[in-house]
Write a protein that holds these residues in place. Structure first.
Motif, mmCIF file in Angstrom:
data_model
loop_
_atom_site.group_PDB
_atom_site.id
_atom_site.type_symbol
_atom_site.label_atom_id
_atom_site.label_comp_id
_atom_site.label_asym_id
_atom_site.label_seq_id
_atom_site.Cartn_x
_atom_site.Cartn_y
_atom_site.Cartn_z
ATOM 1 N N ASP A 12 44.961 -23.024 -18.249
ATOM 2 C CA ASP A 12 44.779 -23.187 -19.677
ATOM 3 C C ASP A 12 45.091 -21.639 -20.385
ATOM 4 O OD1 ASP A 12 43.894 -23.367 -22.327
ATOM 5 O OD2 ASP A 12 41.730 -23.711 -22.046
ATOM 6 N N SER A 13 46.152 -22.124 -21.236
ATOM 7 C CA SER A 13 47.202 -20.889 -21.974
ATOM 8 C C SER A 13 46.204 -20.269 -22.961
ATOM 9 C CB SER A 13 48.210 -21.603 -22.726
ATOM 10 O OG SER A 13 47.973 -22.396 -23.602
ATOM 11 N N GLY A 14 45.225 -20.844 -23.123
ATOM 12 C CA GLY A 14 44.195 -20.128 -24.006
ATOM 13 C C GLY A 14 43.243 -19.044 -23.754
ATOM 14 N N ALA A 15 43.429 -19.186 -22.019
ATOM 15 C CA ALA A 15 42.379 -18.289 -21.358
ATOM 16 C C ALA A 15 43.099 -17.087 -20.640
ATOM 17 C CB ALA A 15 41.650 -18.888 -20.287
ATOM 18 N N GLU A 16 42.738 -16.067 -20.123
ATOM 19 C CA GLU A 16 43.641 -15.035 -19.328
ATOM 20 C C GLU A 16 44.202 -15.640 -18.371
ATOM 21 O OE1 GLU A 16 43.039 -10.495 -17.667
ATOM 22 O OE2 GLU A 16 41.282 -11.547 -18.721
ATOM 23 N N ARG A 17 45.145 -15.333 -17.758
ATOM 24 C CA ARG A 17 46.127 -15.972 -16.770
ATOM 25 C C ARG A 17 46.361 -14.535 -16.053
ATOM 26 N NH1 ARG A 17 50.183 -19.804 -19.496
ATOM 27 N NH2 ARG A 17 49.998 -18.127 -21.025
ATOM 28 N N THR A 18 46.257 -14.802 -14.560
ATOM 29 C CA THR A 18 46.888 -13.764 -13.838
ATOM 30 C C THR A 18 47.391 -14.275 -12.537
ATOM 31 O OG1 THR A 18 45.888 -11.642 -12.643
ATOM 32 C CG2 THR A 18 44.728 -13.721 -12.499
ATOM 33 N N LEU A 19 48.067 -13.270 -11.642
ATOM 34 C CA LEU A 19 48.614 -13.904 -10.593
ATOM 35 C C LEU A 19 47.610 -13.225 -9.298
ATOM 36 C CD1 LEU A 19 52.437 -12.468 -11.099
ATOM 37 C CD2 LEU A 19 51.484 -14.800 -11.484
ATOM 38 N N SER A 20 47.998 -13.975 -8.188
ATOM 39 C CA SER A 20 46.904 -13.801 -7.135
ATOM 40 C C SER A 20 47.643 -12.507 -6.238
ATOM 41 C CB SER A 20 47.107 -15.140 -6.190
ATOM 42 O OG SER A 20 46.203 -14.756 -4.857
ATOM 43 N N ALA A 21 46.718 -11.695 -5.863
ATOM 44 C CA ALA A 21 47.078 -10.245 -5.149
ATOM 45 C C ALA A 21 47.824 -10.743 -3.761
ATOM 46 C CB ALA A 21 46.031 -9.423 -5.227
ATOM 47 N N SER A 22 47.159 -11.862 -3.272
ATOM 48 C CA SER A 22 47.675 -12.202 -1.793
ATOM 49 C C SER A 22 48.911 -12.566 -1.674
ATOM 50 C CB SER A 22 46.855 -13.151 -1.370
ATOM 51 O OG SER A 22 46.752 -14.493 -2.109
ATOM 52 N N ASP A 23 49.700 -13.247 -2.495
ATOM 53 C CA ASP A 23 50.790 -13.837 -2.425
ATOM 54 C C ASP A 23 51.823 -13.901 -3.758
ATOM 55 O OD1 ASP A 23 49.838 -15.911 -3.897
ATOM 56 O OD2 ASP A 23 49.954 -17.544 -2.251
ATOM 57 N N ASN A 24 51.260 -13.171 -4.798
ATOM 58 C CA ASN A 24 51.966 -13.234 -5.937
ATOM 59 C C ASN A 24 52.217 -14.423 -6.944
ATOM 60 O OD1 ASN A 24 51.965 -10.215 -5.554
ATOM 61 N ND2 ASN A 24 54.085 -10.160 -5.182
ATOM 62 N N THR A 25 51.851 -15.471 -6.522
ATOM 63 C CA THR A 25 51.635 -16.747 -7.212
ATOM 64 C C THR A 25 50.583 -16.811 -8.308
ATOM 65 O OG1 THR A 25 50.272 -17.925 -5.686
ATOM 66 C CG2 THR A 25 52.727 -17.799 -5.234
ATOM 67 N N VAL A 26 50.681 -17.694 -9.132
ATOM 68 C CA VAL A 26 49.650 -17.962 -10.338
ATOM 69 C C VAL A 26 48.388 -18.381 -9.805
ATOM 70 C CG1 VAL A 26 49.240 -19.206 -12.327
ATOM 71 C CG2 VAL A 26 51.596 -18.778 -11.853
ATOM 72 N N GLU A 27 47.339 -17.616 -10.160
ATOM 73 C CA GLU A 27 45.911 -17.830 -9.639
ATOM 74 C C GLU A 27 45.477 -19.118 -10.381
ATOM 75 O OE1 GLU A 27 42.950 -18.134 -8.114
ATOM 76 O OE2 GLU A 27 43.717 -16.324 -7.565
ATOM 77 N N ARG A 28 45.355 -20.205 -9.592
ATOM 78 C CA ARG A 28 45.000 -21.561 -9.976
ATOM 79 C C ARG A 28 43.366 -21.797 -9.553
ATOM 80 N NH1 ARG A 28 49.743 -23.716 -11.932
ATOM 81 N NH2 ARG A 28 51.654 -22.598 -10.851
ATOM 82 N N GLY A 29 43.003 -21.108 -8.406
ATOM 83 C CA GLY A 29 41.790 -21.722 -7.921
ATOM 84 C C GLY A 29 40.490 -21.311 -8.897
ATOM 85 N N SER A 30 40.498 -20.240 -9.560
ATOM 86 C CA SER A 30 39.579 -19.931 -10.287
ATOM 87 C C SER A 30 39.770 -20.060 -12.010
ATOM 88 C CB SER A 30 39.144 -18.245 -10.021
ATOM 89 O OG SER A 30 39.994 -17.647 -10.442
ATOM 90 N N ALA A 31 41.043 -20.553 -12.236
ATOM 91 C CA ALA A 31 41.295 -20.845 -13.515
ATOM 92 C C ALA A 31 40.779 -22.093 -14.157
ATOM 93 C CB ALA A 31 42.940 -20.746 -13.648
ATOM 94 N N ASN A 32 40.667 -21.936 -15.491
ATOM 95 C CA ASN A 32 40.341 -23.353 -15.979
ATOM 96 C C ASN A 32 41.785 -24.273 -16.085
ATOM 97 O OD1 ASN A 32 39.179 -25.441 -17.823
ATOM 98 N ND2 ASN A 32 39.660 -24.424 -19.771
#
Length: 259
Positions: A12-32
């Motif tokens: 969701d673009s309305g929430a804070e987004r981040t990259l995963s420290a393990s592989d530098n890809t978008v963190e999707r597992g815990s995101a809305n």
């Protein structure tokens, strides 16, 4: 007309987004995770064309198992069925690999018209419509703010910074749309219930004949090397005008290389 709409699940673009420290890809597992906003306009445009000219609308998604949530949301708006390309090896795929997988899947669907959002809110590269059209050897009408269908002839108003261009092509073709093209409908209760029974076909890389080493992080042509969170905002520099305010302001702008 056989229409395929490309739909992507994104954080969701309305929430804070981040990259995963393990592989530098978008963190999707815990995101809305939600349907990419621009893709909802693509779905609406496909439904309008179907209502005016008949045919069938298929949703095509590439993503992990949880992307099924967005597929059902898309189906609740009115499309007839969906195809979900799902394979663990796809994680970390770049735009080039993604276009290869989607183009291969599209090759099995015999689409007259492929519609997608002009960009995704996580990647924002705006290249997939062009890449897919190139791989399929068909026309690409990109950045449409208006689309007219007359038999096999397509006419689009392509949105530009200065206004718009009128471009035409014959089907089959890929059309990408902006959020100025229509107003997406809200799923009705009936649509939500019907979506649970609509067919969703799941395809793996093996089903498509795509090798695992051609996709994912292993086959990526680009990658994020490193990243850092946005610095915490600090107090700005205050210039108190006691007769020399203008000079101090210019000196500050020179120090920060603005002038």
């Amino acid at each position: 007309m056989n229409i395929v709409v490309l739909v992507k699940q994104v954080p969701d673009s309305g929430a804070e987004r981040t990259l995963s420290a393990s592989d530098n890809t978008v963190e999707r597992g815990s995101a809305n995770n939600v349907i990419n906003e621009m893709d909802e306009y693509a779905i609406e445009e496909a439904l309008k064309i179907k209502e005016a000219h008949g045919g069938e609308v298929t949703v095509l998604t590439m993503g992990p198992e949880r992307a099924t949530e967005s597929i059902r949301k898309a189906l609740s708006m009115g499309p007839d069925k969906a195809v979900h390309v799902q394979d663990d090896a796809l994680h970390g795929s770049c735009a080039v690999a993604t276009s290869k997988v989607l183009a291969t899947a599209l090759g099995t669907l015999n689409a007259d018209l492929i519609i997608c959002g002009a960009e995704s809110t996580d990647g924002r590269v705006q290249v997939l419509p062009h890449m897919i059209a190139e791989r399929l050897g068909i026309a690409a009408l990109t950045g449409a703010r208006k689309l007219t269908v007359d038999g096999a002839q397509l006419t689009a108003e392509r949105q530009t910074d200065e206004g718009y261009e009128v471009v035409t092509a014959a089907t089959p073709a890929v059309v990408s749309v902006w959020d100025t093209i229509n107003e997406p409908r809200y799923p009705s209760f009936k649509g939500i219930m019907a979506a649970k029974k609509k067919p969703v076909q799941t395809l793996s890389l093996a089903d498509l004949g795509v090798a695992a080493d051609e996709v994912g992080a292993a086959g990526a042509t680009s990658a994020v090397v490193e990243f850092a969170k946005r610095p915490v905002r600090t107090a700005g520099t205050k210039v108190v005008d006691e007769g020399e305010g203008g000079v101090q302001l210019v000196q500050y702008l020179v120090t920060e290389k603005f002038v």
